[in-house]
Design a protein around this motif. Sequence first.
Motif, PDB file in Angstrom:
ATOM      1  N   GLY A 181       0.816  -1.209   0.000  1.00 33.60           N
ATOM      2  CA  GLY A 181       0.000   0.000   0.000  1.00 33.60           C
ATOM      3  C   GLY A 181       0.845   1.251   0.000  1.00 33.60           C
ATOM      4  O   GLY A 181       0.500   2.260  -0.631  1.00 33.60           O
ATOM      5  N   ASN A 182       1.979   1.190   0.701  1.00 31.83           N
ATOM      6  CA  ASN A 182       2.922   2.300   0.688  1.00 31.83           C
ATOM      7  C   ASN A 182       3.434   2.554  -0.728  1.00 31.83           C
ATOM      8  O   ASN A 182       3.527   3.698  -1.178  1.00 31.83           O
ATOM      9  N   ALA A 183       3.754   1.475  -1.440  1.00 30.30           N
ATOM     10  CA  ALA A 183       4.293   1.605  -2.802  1.00 30.30           C
ATOM     11  C   ALA A 183       3.195   1.894  -3.824  1.00 30.30           C
ATOM     12  O   ALA A 183       3.359   2.733  -4.706  1.00 30.30           O
ATOM     13  N   VAL A 184       2.085   1.160  -3.714  1.00 32.79           N
ATOM     14  CA  VAL A 184       0.983   1.365  -4.670  1.00 32.79           C
ATOM     15  C   VAL A 184       0.318   2.698  -4.365  1.00 32.79           C
ATOM     16  O   VAL A 184      -0.371   2.851  -3.363  1.00 32.79           O
ATOM     17  N   GLY A 185       0.548   3.650  -5.217  1.00 31.26           N
ATOM     18  CA  GLY A 185      -0.005   4.980  -4.997  1.00 31.26           C
ATOM     19  C   GLY A 185      -0.661   5.527  -6.246  1.00 31.26           C
ATOM     20  O   GLY A 185      -0.923   4.799  -7.220  1.00 31.26           O
ATOM     21  N   LEU A 186      -0.910   6.809  -6.229  1.00 30.28           N
ATOM     22  CA  LEU A 186      -1.578   7.461  -7.351  1.00 30.28           C
ATOM     23  C   LEU A 186      -0.773   7.341  -8.638  1.00 30.28           C
ATOM     24  O   LEU A 186      -1.343   7.282  -9.735  1.00 30.28           O
ATOM     25  N   GLY A 187       0.552   7.283  -8.508  1.00 34.66           N
ATOM     26  CA  GLY A 187       1.403   7.182  -9.694  1.00 34.66           C
ATOM     27  C   GLY A 187       1.223   5.901 -10.480  1.00 34.66           C
ATOM     28  O   GLY A 187       1.468   5.873 -11.692  1.00 34.66           O
ATOM     29  N   ASN A 188       0.787   4.820  -9.811  1.00 36.75           N
ATOM     30  CA  ASN A 188       0.574   3.547 -10.514  1.00 36.75           C
ATOM     31  C   ASN A 188      -0.513   3.671 -11.573  1.00 36.75           C
ATOM     32  O   ASN A 188      -0.447   3.025 -12.619  1.00 36.75           O
ATOM     33  N   PHE A 189      -1.515   4.503 -11.298  1.00 37.71           N
ATOM     34  CA  PHE A 189      -2.665   4.591 -12.196  1.00 37.71           C
ATOM     35  C   PHE A 189      -2.689   5.873 -13.026  1.00 37.71           C
ATOM     36  O   PHE A 189      -3.308   5.910 -14.085  1.00 37.71           O
ATOM     37  N   LEU A 190      -2.021   6.920 -12.525  1.00 39.29           N
ATOM     38  CA  LEU A 190      -2.051   8.201 -13.227  1.00 39.29           C
ATOM     39  C   LEU A 190      -0.738   8.519 -13.931  1.00 39.29           C
ATOM     40  O   LEU A 190      -0.737   9.137 -14.997  1.00 39.29           O
ATOM     41  N   ARG A 191       0.387   8.118 -13.344  1.00 38.41           N
ATOM     42  CA  ARG A 191       1.692   8.485 -13.906  1.00 38.41           C
ATOM     43  C   ARG A 191       2.258   7.413 -14.823  1.00 38.41           C
ATOM     44  O   ARG A 191       2.771   7.721 -15.896  1.00 38.41           O
ATOM     45  N   LYS A 207      -5.532  -3.715   5.093  1.00 40.33           N
ATOM     46  CA  LYS A 207      -6.280  -4.965   4.891  1.00 40.33           C
ATOM     47  C   LYS A 207      -7.631  -4.720   4.243  1.00 40.33           C
ATOM     48  O   LYS A 207      -8.180  -5.602   3.578  1.00 40.33           O
ATOM     49  N   ILE A 208      -8.183  -3.541   4.444  1.00 35.35           N
ATOM     50  CA  ILE A 208      -9.466  -3.185   3.805  1.00 35.35           C
ATOM     51  C   ILE A 208      -9.226  -2.512   2.459  1.00 35.35           C
ATOM     52  O   ILE A 208      -9.822  -2.865   1.442  1.00 35.35           O
ATOM     53  N   GLY A 209      -8.321  -1.539   2.453  1.00 35.48           N
ATOM     54  CA  GLY A 209      -8.114  -0.707   1.272  1.00 35.48           C
ATOM     55  C   GLY A 209      -7.485  -1.424   0.090  1.00 35.48           C
ATOM     56  O   GLY A 209      -7.918  -1.231  -1.058  1.00 35.48           O
ATOM     57  N   MET A 210      -6.487  -2.271   0.343  1.00 39.52           N
ATOM     58  CA  MET A 210      -5.808  -2.941  -0.765  1.00 39.52           C
ATOM     59  C   MET A 210      -6.713  -3.927  -1.496  1.00 39.52           C
ATOM     60  O   MET A 210      -6.745  -3.936  -2.734  1.00 39.52           O
ATOM     61  N   PRO A 211      -7.479  -4.791  -0.790  1.00 39.80           N
ATOM     62  CA  PRO A 211      -8.418  -5.656  -1.522  1.00 39.80           C
ATOM     63  C   PRO A 211      -9.469  -4.865  -2.307  1.00 39.80           C
ATOM     64  O   PRO A 211      -9.796  -5.227  -3.446  1.00 39.80           O
ATOM     65  N   LEU A 212      -9.997  -3.776  -1.713  1.00 40.11           N
ATOM     66  CA  LEU A 212     -10.970  -2.956  -2.433  1.00 40.11           C
ATOM     67  C   LEU A 212     -10.333  -2.319  -3.668  1.00 40.11           C
ATOM     68  O   LEU A 212     -10.954  -2.259  -4.736  1.00 40.11           O
ATOM     69  N   LEU A 213      -9.105  -1.869  -3.520  1.00 41.52           N
ATOM     70  CA  LEU A 213      -8.386  -1.296  -4.650  1.00 41.52           C
ATOM     71  C   LEU A 213      -8.276  -2.308  -5.790  1.00 41.52           C
ATOM     72  O   LEU A 213      -8.512  -1.988  -6.964  1.00 41.52           O
ATOM     73  N   LEU A 214      -7.936  -3.555  -5.451  1.00 46.30           N
ATOM     74  CA  LEU A 214      -7.800  -4.590  -6.476  1.00 46.30           C
ATOM     75  C   LEU A 214      -9.146  -4.936  -7.114  1.00 46.30           C
ATOM     76  O   LEU A 214      -9.223  -5.171  -8.329  1.00 46.30           O
ATOM     77  N   ILE A 215     -10.206  -4.941  -6.301  1.00 47.38           N
ATOM     78  CA  ILE A 215     -11.550  -5.239  -6.844  1.00 47.38           C
ATOM     79  C   ILE A 215     -11.992  -4.124  -7.793  1.00 47.38           C
ATOM     80  O   ILE A 215     -12.451  -4.387  -8.910  1.00 47.38           O
ATOM     81  N   PHE A 216     -11.845  -2.867  -7.362  1.00 50.20           N
ATOM     82  CA  PHE A 216     -12.201  -1.733  -8.220  1.00 50.20           C
ATOM     83  C   PHE A 216     -11.360  -1.751  -9.495  1.00 50.20           C
ATOM     84  O   PHE A 216     -11.864  -1.516 -10.599  1.00 50.20           O
ATOM     85  N   GLY A 217     -10.050  -2.036  -9.324  1.00 51.98           N
ATOM     86  CA  GLY A 217      -9.155  -2.060 -10.477  1.00 51.98           C
ATOM     87  C   GLY A 217      -9.517  -3.162 -11.447  1.00 51.98           C
ATOM     88  O   GLY A 217      -9.484  -2.955 -12.670  1.00 51.98           O
ATOM     89  N   ALA A 218      -9.864  -4.342 -10.930  1.00 49.45           N
ATOM     90  CA  ALA A 218     -10.233  -5.469 -11.794  1.00 49.45           C
ATOM     91  C   ALA A 218     -11.507  -5.154 -12.580  1.00 49.45           C
ATOM     92  O   ALA A 218     -11.605  -5.450 -13.780  1.00 49.45           O
ATOM     93  N   ILE A 240       1.642  -2.569 -13.733  1.00 49.45           N
ATOM     94  CA  ILE A 240       1.768  -3.008 -15.126  1.00 49.45           C
ATOM     95  C   ILE A 240       0.469  -3.626 -15.639  1.00 49.45           C
ATOM     96  O   ILE A 240       0.058  -3.376 -16.779  1.00 49.45           O
ATOM     97  N   VAL A 241      -0.179  -4.432 -14.806  1.00 50.26           N
ATOM     98  CA  VAL A 241      -1.383  -5.139 -15.261  1.00 50.26           C
ATOM     99  C   VAL A 241      -2.628  -4.253 -15.110  1.00 50.26           C
ATOM    100  O   VAL A 241      -3.354  -4.021 -16.083  1.00 50.26           O
ATOM    101  N   LEU A 242      -2.870  -3.746 -13.902  1.00 50.39           N
ATOM    102  CA  LEU A 242      -4.072  -2.933 -13.698  1.00 50.39           C
ATOM    103  C   LEU A 242      -3.889  -1.507 -14.215  1.00 50.39           C
ATOM    104  O   LEU A 242      -4.751  -0.977 -14.913  1.00 50.39           O
TER     105      LEU A 242
END
Length: 629
Positions: free
Chosen positions: A20-30, A184-195, A286-288
């Motif tokens: 979660g520290n690494a996965v940030g706004l830059g993964n999806f916007l930058r 534990k809540i945010g990362m799974p939700l992030l992956l579900i929204f991303g998928a 890379i994937v999402l």
Amino acid sequence: MKQSSENWGSRVGLILAMAGNAVGLGNFLRFPVQAVQNGGGTFIIPYLVCFLVMGIPLLWIEWSIGRLGGRFGHHATPFMMARLSKAKYWKYIGVFGIFTNIAVAAYYCYIESWTLAYVFHSIGQTFAPLSQTEVALFFDRYVDYAATTTGIPYEAVVFYILCLLLNTWILSKGLSGGIEKVAKIGMPLLLIFGAFLAIKGLTLGTSAAPAGCADCNGYLGLNFLWEPQFSSLLDPQVWMAAAGQIFFTLSVGMGTIHCYAAFLRSNDDVALNALSAGWVNGFVEIVLGASILIPISVGYLGLDWVVENASFAMGFKTMPFLFAQWGPLMGTLAGVAWFGLLFFAGITSSLAMGTPWISFLQDEFQWKRVNAAWSFGLILLIVGLPTVFFYQQGVFAEYDYWAGTLSLVLFALAETILFVWVFGMHKAWKEINHGAEIRIPNLYKPILKFVTPTLLLVIFVSSLIMPVNNDWRAAWQGDWVFDNESVIGKLKNQQFVANREYFSSVFESETEGQVMDVIEIPNKQVVVEVGQIKRYLRNEKGKVVEAKQEMPKGIYFDSITLVKAYTFDNQEEILVRPQQEVQIGSPIAQGDFIHSIFYIDMARLLLVLVFVGIAILVFIASKNQSVKR
């Protein structure tokens, strides 16, 4: 010094918090934008190479330094680095590991607040009736702190403070009771929204293509991102962009990883944990990250449009309009998923940024966690409000350059030299492998010792003396002019070709051209539009593009194009009229002006004061330790 009793509640929580520290706004916007701007599939190869020879080694270095510091009760970088060498100055270099987090979090939380506001607007279907241009202008209006899009006065400020309060409250709950729970809540939700959005992007194809748009095809976007163009691999600009993205995507060079790793037990693995967090981040990026923004945009607007207009702001200026085309229900769901995804990506990162400061106060000054957390929130409010109030004057971008870019490279280079060369390769290798659950190939010894620091040095020197337009070939041939975005160019304020005084009674044109129009608008303002004659080409497909160089066959024509619009209050006297020619430095308005250069220099001064303030606290803590001994 007080020994912290906090630890991670579980290994899953640790991995999710680190990811979660690494996965940030830059993964999806930058990342998608960097890939588009640097050759699509060509960018992926240098990106993966840099991940293997720079990203992974830096992860191992930071996890190892953090765990080692934690054994001695240090959870922030100043005294972690002091443990690796007898030289006293290393603890002051370690100040970067606290300073960077405060400075970055100050403007990062502002972006985070955008996502929260846009979730609100998505639920309210604000974007449904708006055109593409109106959606883009909506963002410009939102970042005008005095404007409102909801009826809430100072809307941007309200959402910013709301985000600060949320971050501070979670941080006050502790490591396992706050940060780990959110991960534990945010990362799974992030992956579900991303998928959900990625599936939509992967299946869009030509179904959204407007009539007559031959390149409006989501598959073209995917193909562009994944099809290698080996001819561009010799372009140093592509490699520099890929190496730069590694810093943004892994959160290395900040001090957050050190802090999180300091809460490991002394025999806990760092080799496999670091790899796991790195690869989770890589998968998301890379994937999402590559399967949402670009395919959906290309599906509606075409590959040519996306290549020409790709920018960080696309996520806010373009995506809401595209989601609105899916209908009321799906459009709302997509908007909530997209901006909810960005919110969780943002908050898991900003929480990590608060931990080094809080841990430093707990370790060295015996502050209670709640008090330390609220002090972090107060500092962010003071340091961050200028990015809200003076966003359009460039303060936000200035923070990002000095704290979010240059400081990362400097600190990563310093910690690599310290750990591998000063602490010693033998002890460093032993520390990385202590308690390891995997066997690290010996190939990484020379990579850690020579390749990684060399790459970091090249990146730093390149940012220091970068030639104009990043054209190294022309520079080596003797035409070396520093780019405005180089460190030297920044320090010289090269970007200000006019209005170089802090205060003046005259506003000067910042570009040459012809005054297209002088427009009075309802909110007691006047807009002066300056245009330039540019050459365009209508190609064989009927598309009109700017003819910047020799191009394929087609019909060429000249047209005046808007290049700059200046907004003035109606009490300021306009000195130009339509069709008048202006040069750089020509007076165009008279009144009492505070120019952007003032806000830029004040932003730099504020950042310096923050760094010096932390350094003074480190000095005091060092003296306290000496007295106790």
